[in-house]
Design a protein around this motif. Structure first.
Motif, short mmCIF file in Angstrom:
data_model
loop_
_atom_site.label_atom_id
_atom_site.label_comp_id
_atom_site.label_asym_id
_atom_site.label_seq_id
_atom_site.Cartn_x
_atom_site.Cartn_y
_atom_site.Cartn_z
N GLY A 1 7.26 -3.30 10.64
CA GLY A 1 5.87 -2.45 10.21
C GLY A 1 4.84 -3.21 9.93
O GLY A 1 3.39 -2.99 8.79
N ALA B 1 1.76 -1.84 11.76
CA ALA B 1 0.89 -1.35 11.55
C ALA B 1 0.40 -1.41 9.70
O ALA B 1 -0.58 -0.61 9.68
CB ALA B 1 1.42 -0.09 11.40
N GLY B 2 1.68 -1.58 9.14
CA GLY B 2 1.02 -1.48 7.18
C GLY B 2 -0.04 -2.79 7.31
O GLY B 2 -0.69 -3.02 7.99
N ARG B 3 -0.52 -2.79 5.86
CA ARG B 3 -1.61 -3.47 4.84
C ARG B 3 -0.72 -4.81 5.18
O ARG B 3 -1.24 -5.97 5.95
CB ARG B 3 -1.52 -3.20 3.61
N MET B 4 -0.11 -5.46 5.35
CA MET B 4 0.67 -6.57 4.79
C MET B 4 0.85 -6.82 7.26
O MET B 4 1.49 -8.10 7.02
CB MET B 4 2.02 -7.08 4.70
N GLY B 5 1.81 -6.41 7.21
CA GLY B 5 1.94 -6.40 8.98
C GLY B 5 0.68 -6.43 9.65
O GLY B 5 0.80 -7.41 10.57
N PRO C 1 8.45 2.78 12.65
CA PRO C 1 9.71 4.16 12.55
C PRO C 1 9.14 5.22 12.72
O PRO C 1 9.92 5.81 14.17
CB PRO C 1 9.41 4.64 10.55
N THR D 1 8.55 -4.27 4.38
CA THR D 1 8.09 -2.41 4.55
C THR D 1 8.27 -1.91 3.66
O THR D 1 7.34 -1.81 2.10
CB THR D 1 8.75 -2.55 5.73
N ALA E 1 14.29 0.21 4.79
CA ALA E 1 13.80 -0.39 5.72
C ALA E 1 14.26 -1.93 5.86
O ALA E 1 15.35 -2.67 7.23
CB ALA E 1 13.05 -0.08 6.52
N THR F 1 9.55 -7.42 1.29
CA THR F 1 9.86 -6.11 0.52
C THR F 1 10.11 -6.26 -1.28
O THR F 1 10.95 -6.54 -1.39
CB THR F 1 10.90 -5.22 1.17
N THR F 2 8.67 -5.91 -1.96
CA THR F 2 9.21 -5.27 -3.02
C THR F 2 10.11 -4.09 -3.78
O THR F 2 10.10 -3.28 -2.97
CB THR F 2 8.05 -5.76 -4.14
N ASN G 1 7.24 -12.26 -4.17
CA ASN G 1 5.74 -12.90 -3.64
C ASN G 1 5.59 -14.16 -3.00
O ASN G 1 6.32 -14.90 -4.00
CB ASN G 1 5.53 -13.97 -5.82
N PHE G 2 5.16 -13.97 -1.93
CA PHE G 2 5.08 -15.19 -0.91
C PHE G 2 3.79 -16.16 -1.08
O PHE G 2 3.86 -17.16 -0.24
CB PHE G 2 5.53 -14.82 0.21
N ARG H 1 -4.44 -10.37 0.24
CA ARG H 1 -3.71 -10.91 0.24
C ARG H 1 -3.23 -11.88 1.49
O ARG H 1 -1.81 -12.05 1.81
CB ARG H 1 -2.75 -9.10 1.60
N PHE I 1 -0.07 -14.32 1.10
CA PHE I 1 1.39 -13.30 1.30
C PHE I 1 1.59 -13.78 2.64
O PHE I 1 2.25 -14.49 3.03
CB PHE I 1 1.45 -12.35 0.89
P1 NAD Z 1 2.63 -0.09 3.63
O1 NAD Z 1 2.61 0.50 3.04
O2 NAD Z 1 0.75 -0.35 4.05
O3 NAD Z 1 3.13 -1.35 4.48
C1 NAD Z 1 4.26 -0.81 4.78
C2 NAD Z 1 4.78 -0.62 6.50
O4 NAD Z 1 6.35 -0.70 6.53
C3 NAD Z 1 3.85 1.09 6.79
O5 NAD Z 1 3.64 0.26 8.30
C4 NAD Z 1 6.15 1.35 7.43
O6 NAD Z 1 5.58 2.66 8.38
C5 NAD Z 1 6.06 0.53 8.03
N1 NAD Z 1 7.89 1.04 8.28
C6 NAD Z 1 8.36 2.24 7.23
N2 NAD Z 1 9.56 1.87 6.78
C7 NAD Z 1 9.69 1.37 7.94
C8 NAD Z 1 11.03 1.25 9.19
N3 NAD Z 1 11.73 1.40 9.53
N4 NAD Z 1 10.79 0.07 10.57
C9 NAD Z 1 9.90 -0.26 10.43
N5 NAD Z 1 8.85 -0.44 10.03
C10 NAD Z 1 8.66 0.31 8.27
O7 NAD Z 1 2.79 -1.91 2.38
P2 NAD Z 1 1.85 -2.92 1.92
O8 NAD Z 1 0.85 -3.31 1.34
O9 NAD Z 1 2.15 -3.39 3.32
O10 NAD Z 1 3.36 -3.40 1.89
C11 NAD Z 1 4.88 -3.43 2.17
C12 NAD Z 1 6.09 -4.12 1.36
O11 NAD Z 1 5.48 -5.72 0.86
C13 NAD Z 1 5.63 -3.14 0.06
O12 NAD Z 1 7.49 -3.62 -0.62
C14 NAD Z 1 4.78 -4.62 -1.35
O13 NAD Z 1 5.08 -4.74 -2.10
C15 NAD Z 1 5.39 -5.68 -0.77
N6 NAD Z 1 4.78 -7.16 -0.74
C16 NAD Z 1 5.09 -8.30 -0.63
C17 NAD Z 1 4.69 -9.06 -1.34
C18 NAD Z 1 4.57 -10.79 -1.72
O14 NAD Z 1 4.53 -11.35 -1.40
N7 NAD Z 1 6.35 -10.61 -1.46
C19 NAD Z 1 3.14 -9.55 -1.08
C20 NAD Z 1 2.38 -8.01 -0.50
C21 NAD Z 1 3.28 -6.38 -0.73
#
Ligand code: NAD
Length: 269
Positions: free
Chosen positions: A12, A14-18, A39, A79, A83, A102-103, A127-128, A239, A242
């Motif tokens: 994941g 390319a996501g915000r956390m990624g 994906p 993610t 996933a 992932t939450t 929550n990390f 963020r 985290f």
């Molecule tokens: P986001 O939607 O920006 O990013 C999620 C990424 O995962 C996307 O780029 C998506 O394409 C990718 N993804 C989906 N399925 C996939 C797969 N099968 N293989 C690889 N990548 C895949 O979301 P975000 O804001 O980055 O948050 C992601 C998760 O992290 C959420 O559940 C959020 O609540 C959680 N989060 C947890 C904490 C913590 O401290 N535990 C902190 C922030 C966010």
């Protein structure tokens, strides 16, 4: 001391956390970025460095999580629940460290993580943030020490886009306070107050919610008694905390045996 670079992959990515995680791994001494997956979508094939506005690092985003697990020592996953369960099965197959952020995992998903953790070290935390985990521990300890003469209310503020209230973290703080008092949160909580609600019952754990602006997340636990008040506050300004906590957890898990670990374990709380 182990001087071999610790290879970390990011699913994941390319996501915000990624993207935060790419930057954090690149900035952490002793760690080497080992790859990232998505994906599908436009990020696939892009150099991981370009995703975070940096120079190229010679690794492109792929769709092959199984290959990523082979090429790494640890994988960080923020993610979606389905996933994360797939990645947990790959961790179990390879014995590699998995950091799962992932939450929204339900009880059966957490159970699947636990089963996978019989064959691999998995750190799972909703929550990390290091600071927030310290606040969880302090809240439990202070609630246990002060006892029910101190009224507990939890105040939180988040940006205007947040759709749920109270925040999951505020509820987590309520759980910590309830654990300290040896009660069940659902037996004593009041999630909001409006109108003629009557005097505050002894032992109640209350919540209050503010929304506005771009606030990343403020939480205060108040312990109020006759003559004094204690307020424990955590303020997140971005963020990045985290991502820092997740990389810290990955380093902590290096060389550890299989098991399902929490951030409390990582921090020794
Ligand atoms: P986001 O939607 O920006 O990013 C999620 C990424 O995962 C996307 O780029 C998506 O394409 C990718 N993804 C989906 N399925 C996939 C797969 N099968 N293989 C690889 N990548 C895949 O979301 P975000 O804001 O980055 O948050 C992601 C998760 O992290 C959420 O559940 C959020 O609540 C959680 N989060 C947890 C904490 C913590 O401290 N535990 C902190 C922030 C966010």
């Amino acid at each position: 001391m182990n001087t071999t670079p610790y290879r970390i992959g990011i699913v994941g990515c390319a996501g915000r956390m990624g993207r935060m995680l790419i930057q954090e791994v690149l900035a952490t001494p002793g760690c080497a970025l080992a790859g990232g997956t998505e994906p599908t979508g436009p990020a696939v094939g892009t150099d991981l460095g370009f995703l975070v506005g940096a120079t190229g690092v010679g690794l492109t985003v792929t769709t092959d999580a199984a290959a990523l697990f082979q090429a790494t020592d640890a994988v960080i996953d923020f993610t979606v629940p389905a996933a994360t369960l797939y990645h947990a099965s790959l961790a179990a197959k390879t014995g590699k460290v998995l950091i799962a952020g992932t939450t929204g995992l339900d009880a059966s998903a957490v159970d699947s993580l636990r089963k996978a953790a019989a064959s691999a070290p998995i750190v799972y935390a909703p929550n990390f943030s290091v600071g927030m985990n310290i606040l969880f521990a302090l809240t439990e300890q202070v609630a246990a020490t002060l006892g029910p003469d101190y009224d507990i209310d939890i105040l939180e503020m988040h940006h205007r886009h947040k759709v749920d209230a109270p925040s999951g973290t505020a509820l987590g703080l309520g759980e910590a306070a309830a654990r300290g008092r040896k009660v069940k949160l659902a037996d004593v909580w009041r999630k909001s107050r409006d109108g003629q609600v009557g005097a505050r019952p002894r032992g109640e754990i209350g919540f209050a919610t503010l929304r506005g602006g771009d606030v990343a997340g403020d939480h205060t636990v108040m312990f109020a008694a006759d003559g004094e008040r204690i307020e424990l506050t955590h303020r997140a300004t971005s963020r990045v905390n985290f991502a820092k906590g997740a990389v810290r957890a990955a380093l902590w898990a290096r060389g550890r045996g299989p098991g399902l670990y929490s951030m409390g374990d990582v921090l020794g709380l």
